[in-house]
Design a protein around this motif. Structure first.
Motif, PDB file in Angstrom:
ATOM      1  N   VAL A 193      -0.390   1.967  21.746  1.00 30.45           N
ATOM      2  CA  VAL A 193      -0.698   0.532  21.706  1.00 30.45           C
ATOM      3  C   VAL A 193       0.589  -0.273  21.516  1.00 30.45           C
ATOM      4  O   VAL A 193       1.438   0.093  20.694  1.00 30.45           O
ATOM      5  CB  VAL A 193      -1.670   0.244  20.535  1.00 30.45           C
ATOM      6  N   LEU A 227       0.814  -1.225   0.000  1.00 28.59           N
ATOM      7  CA  LEU A 227       0.000   0.000   0.000  1.00 28.59           C
ATOM      8  C   LEU A 227       0.845   1.271   0.000  1.00 28.59           C
ATOM      9  O   LEU A 227       0.306   2.366   0.129  1.00 28.59           O
ATOM     10  CB  LEU A 227      -0.969  -0.034   1.185  1.00 28.59           C
ATOM     11  N   TYR A 282       5.766  11.630  10.304  1.00 29.10           N
ATOM     12  CA  TYR A 282       4.572  10.856  10.684  1.00 29.10           C
ATOM     13  C   TYR A 282       3.482  11.791  11.224  1.00 29.10           C
ATOM     14  O   TYR A 282       2.305  11.688  10.851  1.00 29.10           O
ATOM     15  CB  TYR A 282       5.018   9.848  11.734  1.00 29.10           C
ATOM     16  N   ASN A 313      -6.235   1.609   8.033  1.00 33.79           N
ATOM     17  CA  ASN A 313      -5.425   1.454   9.246  1.00 33.79           C
ATOM     18  C   ASN A 313      -3.938   1.530   8.960  1.00 33.79           C
ATOM     19  O   ASN A 313      -3.159   1.905   9.840  1.00 33.79           O
ATOM     20  CB  ASN A 313      -5.762   0.098   9.893  1.00 33.79           C
ATOM     21  N   THR A 331       2.535  -2.640  19.874  1.00 34.19           N
ATOM     22  CA  THR A 331       2.524  -3.370  18.595  1.00 34.19           C
ATOM     23  C   THR A 331       3.955  -3.512  18.088  1.00 34.19           C
ATOM     24  O   THR A 331       4.872  -2.843  18.575  1.00 34.19           O
ATOM     25  CB  THR A 331       1.724  -2.597  17.523  1.00 34.19           C
TER      26      THR A 331
HETATM   27  N1  LIG Z   1       0.666   1.485  17.907  1.00 34.51           N
HETATM   28  C1  LIG Z   1       0.395   2.704  18.340  1.00 34.51           C
HETATM   29  O1  LIG Z   1       0.661   3.083  19.493  1.00 34.51           O
HETATM   30  C2  LIG Z   1      -0.280   3.676  17.436  1.00 34.51           C
HETATM   31  C3  LIG Z   1      -0.568   4.958  17.947  1.00 34.51           C
HETATM   32  C4  LIG Z   1      -1.205   5.876  17.132  1.00 34.51           C
HETATM   33  C5  LIG Z   1      -1.576   5.527  15.862  1.00 34.51           C
HETATM   34  N2  LIG Z   1      -1.268   4.284  15.386  1.00 34.51           N
HETATM   35  C6  LIG Z   1      -1.665   3.965  14.015  1.00 34.51           C
HETATM   36  O2  LIG Z   1      -2.339   2.728  13.990  1.00 34.51           O
HETATM   37  C7  LIG Z   1      -2.108   2.082  12.757  1.00 34.51           C
HETATM   38  C8  LIG Z   1      -1.598   0.689  13.011  1.00 34.51           C
HETATM   39  O3  LIG Z   1      -0.397   0.793  13.767  1.00 34.51           O
HETATM   40  P1  LIG Z   1       0.330  -0.478  14.392  1.00 34.51           P
HETATM   41  O4  LIG Z   1       1.119   0.022  15.531  1.00 34.51           O
HETATM   42  O5  LIG Z   1      -0.646  -1.574  14.563  1.00 34.51           O
HETATM   43  O6  LIG Z   1       1.332  -0.850  13.193  1.00 34.51           O
HETATM   44  P2  LIG Z   1       2.232  -2.156  12.976  1.00 34.51           P
HETATM   45  O7  LIG Z   1       2.315  -2.988  14.189  1.00 34.51           O
HETATM   46  O8  LIG Z   1       3.517  -1.678  12.371  1.00 34.51           O
HETATM   47  O9  LIG Z   1       1.419  -2.934  11.853  1.00 34.51           O
HETATM   48  C9  LIG Z   1       1.347  -2.352  10.592  1.00 34.51           C
HETATM   49  C10 LIG Z   1       0.579  -3.237   9.655  1.00 34.51           C
HETATM   50  O10 LIG Z   1       0.589  -2.601   8.383  1.00 34.51           O
HETATM   51  C11 LIG Z   1       1.133  -3.484   7.416  1.00 34.51           C
HETATM   52  N3  LIG Z   1       1.889  -2.672   6.476  1.00 34.51           N
HETATM   53  C12 LIG Z   1       2.951  -1.867   6.717  1.00 34.51           C
HETATM   54  N4  LIG Z   1       3.365  -1.299   5.575  1.00 34.51           N
HETATM   55  C13 LIG Z   1       2.538  -1.733   4.607  1.00 34.51           C
HETATM   56  C14 LIG Z   1       2.457  -1.508   3.214  1.00 34.51           C
HETATM   57  N5  LIG Z   1       3.330  -0.718   2.567  1.00 34.51           N
HETATM   58  N6  LIG Z   1       1.471  -2.115   2.517  1.00 34.51           N
HETATM   59  C15 LIG Z   1       0.592  -2.929   3.133  1.00 34.51           C
HETATM   60  N7  LIG Z   1       0.617  -3.192   4.443  1.00 34.51           N
HETATM   61  C16 LIG Z   1       1.586  -2.602   5.173  1.00 34.51           C
HETATM   62  C17 LIG Z   1       1.983  -4.480   8.190  1.00 34.51           C
HETATM   63  O11 LIG Z   1       2.002  -5.751   7.586  1.00 34.51           O
HETATM   64  P3  LIG Z   1       2.976  -6.271   6.440  1.00 34.51           P
HETATM   65  O12 LIG Z   1       4.346  -6.120   6.991  1.00 34.51           O
HETATM   66  O13 LIG Z   1       2.506  -7.676   6.254  1.00 34.51           O
HETATM   67  O14 LIG Z   1       2.710  -5.426   5.265  1.00 34.51           O
HETATM   68  C18 LIG Z   1       1.183  -4.602   9.488  1.00 34.51           C
HETATM   69  O15 LIG Z   1       0.124  -5.518   9.291  1.00 34.51           O
HETATM   70  C19 LIG Z   1      -1.138   2.975  11.987  1.00 34.51           C
HETATM   71  O16 LIG Z   1      -1.843   3.818  11.120  1.00 34.51           O
HETATM   72  C20 LIG Z   1      -0.499   3.796  13.075  1.00 34.51           C
HETATM   73  O17 LIG Z   1      -0.015   5.034  12.600  1.00 34.51           O
HETATM   74  C21 LIG Z   1      -0.634   3.358  16.134  1.00 34.51           C
END
Ligand SMILES: NC(=O)c1ccc[n+]([C@@H]2O[C@H](COP(=O)([O-])OP(=O)(O)OC[C@H]3O[C@@H](n4cnc5c(N)ncnc54)[C@H](OP(=O)(O)O)[C@@H]3O)[C@@H](O)[C@H]2O)c1
Length: 315
Positions: free
Chosen positions: A233, A97, A201, A124, A235
């Motif tokens: 979160v 994506l 970001y 997401n 993650t």
């Molecule tokens: N965690 C937090 O504390 C937090 C706080 C505020 C906002 N957020 C937001 O919440 C959302 C999810 O965050 P998260 O912490 O769950 O992230 P994460 O643990 O890094 O997971 C990201 C997901 O996106 C996929 N991904 C990454 N790059 C991609 C690409 N180019 N194309 C398709 N898939 C892609 C990854 O899978 P693959 O590697 O299989 O592609 C993975 O499934 C994000 O928008 C983040 O900015 C998170």
């Protein structure tokens, strides 16, 4: 340096309670205990192979929805299916994506086999990158993933019948956006020598909020667009991108399912979108916490013009 340290202290002091698990658990005391029923709904969730996206996909599936999960890693998506309560209602799709061309091709393929519009699109996917990397299309990778990709996906789905006026689009932003006003120059062309991934970001996530309110103003009959943030979160993304933050905050980080809660609630309850603000824990919060982020030299029209131009080839 001193300014940055002070700014961080103010930021964390302001938000530590609300964005951590403490804030979620306090808010959750007021949540209804009735489980959501998503039977009959079709959900499309991006970035669904890990973290919050995985929690959204699995929980929406458990609550009765037909879910399509999109990410890059086929292995992780296969593992997702094996964890699903109803694997027969969980489709997986591999797509990078951050590639506008890949999104464009994928939407065409997806729509040709789709049985109608999705009820809920969850944008997401999001990354915080500490290195400056350009995609094959010459776009800074986190800008492509966090903003251009989701905007293209949403617009192409709309134009090809993948979204209807009854659909809801949920954009997952971040509390990081509270640190910055809308800015375009530094967002579009960050300095590769002094790349600041946290700032980049924040700029993308601020732009997502501005774009969401614009969308609702030009699509008064729907599809409705919502913007939320999940709090802090635990993650894989946080572990990789912000190891120091995670080390300190780990005891009070939210679980992925806590981070997913507001998305599931928005998809189940379908409240009217606010004209301003951002959802956190099922309530609308102000979109500015510091007066300096209200001052910007660019307008929503400037952002929209940039998005139109950047995506023109694929729209
Ligand atoms: N965690 C937090 O504390 C937090 C706080 C505020 C906002 N957020 C937001 O919440 C959302 C999810 O965050 P998260 O912490 O769950 O992230 P994460 O643990 O890094 O997971 C990201 C997901 O996106 C996929 N991904 C990454 N790059 C991609 C690409 N180019 N194309 C398709 N898939 C892609 C990854 O899978 P693959 O590697 O299989 O592609 C993975 O499934 C994000 O928008 C983040 O900015 C998170």
């Amino acid at each position: 340096m001193l300014f940055k340290t002070l700014a961080s202290a103010v930021f964390y002091g302001r938000f530590a309670r609300a964005f951590s698990a403490l804030g979620y658990r306090q808010a959750a005391r007021g949540f209804s205990a009735t489980p959501f029923d998503l039977t009959g709904q079709r959900w499309l969730v991006t970035g669904a192979s890990g973290g919050i996206g995985k929690a959204i996909a699995l929980e929406a599936n458990r609550l009765g929805a037909q879910v399509v999960a999109v990410a890059r890693s086929k292995n992780k998506l296969d593992a997702l299916v094996s964890e699903a309560s109803a694997p027969e209602r969980l489709g997986i799709e591999v797509c990078d994506l951050s590639s506008l061309e890949a999104i464009s091709d994928w939407v065409g393929r997806f729509q040709s086999s789709a049985s109608g519009p999705v009820d809920v699109l969850v944008n997401n996917v999001g990354v915080l990158l500490n290195q400056f990397v350009l995609t094959d299309e010459g776009i800074e990778q986190s800008l492509a993933t966090n903003l251009l990709g989701p905007v293209l996906l949403t617009r192409r789905l709309l134009s090809e019948g993948g979204l209807s006026t009854d659909s809801t689009v949920i954009n997952v932003s971040s509390g990081g956006m509270y640190a910055t006003p809308l800015e375009l120059d530094s967002m579009i062309a960050p300095d590769p020598q002094h790349f600041d991934g946290v700032r980049a970001y924040a700029l993308h996530k601020r732009a997502q909020v501005v774009w969401t309110h614009h969308w609702n103003s030009v699509h008064p009959k729907g599809p409705v667009m919502q913007v939320m943030h999940p709090g802090w979160v635990d993650t894989e993304g946080v572990k990789t991108s912000l190891p120091g933050f995670r080390k300190v905050m780990k005891p009070i980080l939210r679980t992925p399912i806590e981070g997913a809660d507001t998305v599931l609630w928005l998809g189940a309850q379908r409240p009217a979108p606010p004209k301003e603000g951002i959802w956190l824990d099922r309530a609308v919060q102000p979109e500015h916490a510091f007066s300096m982020t209200k001052k910007t030299r660019v307008s929503v029209e400037d952002l929209v013009a940039y998005l139109d131009e950047a995506l023109a080839k694929f729209l």
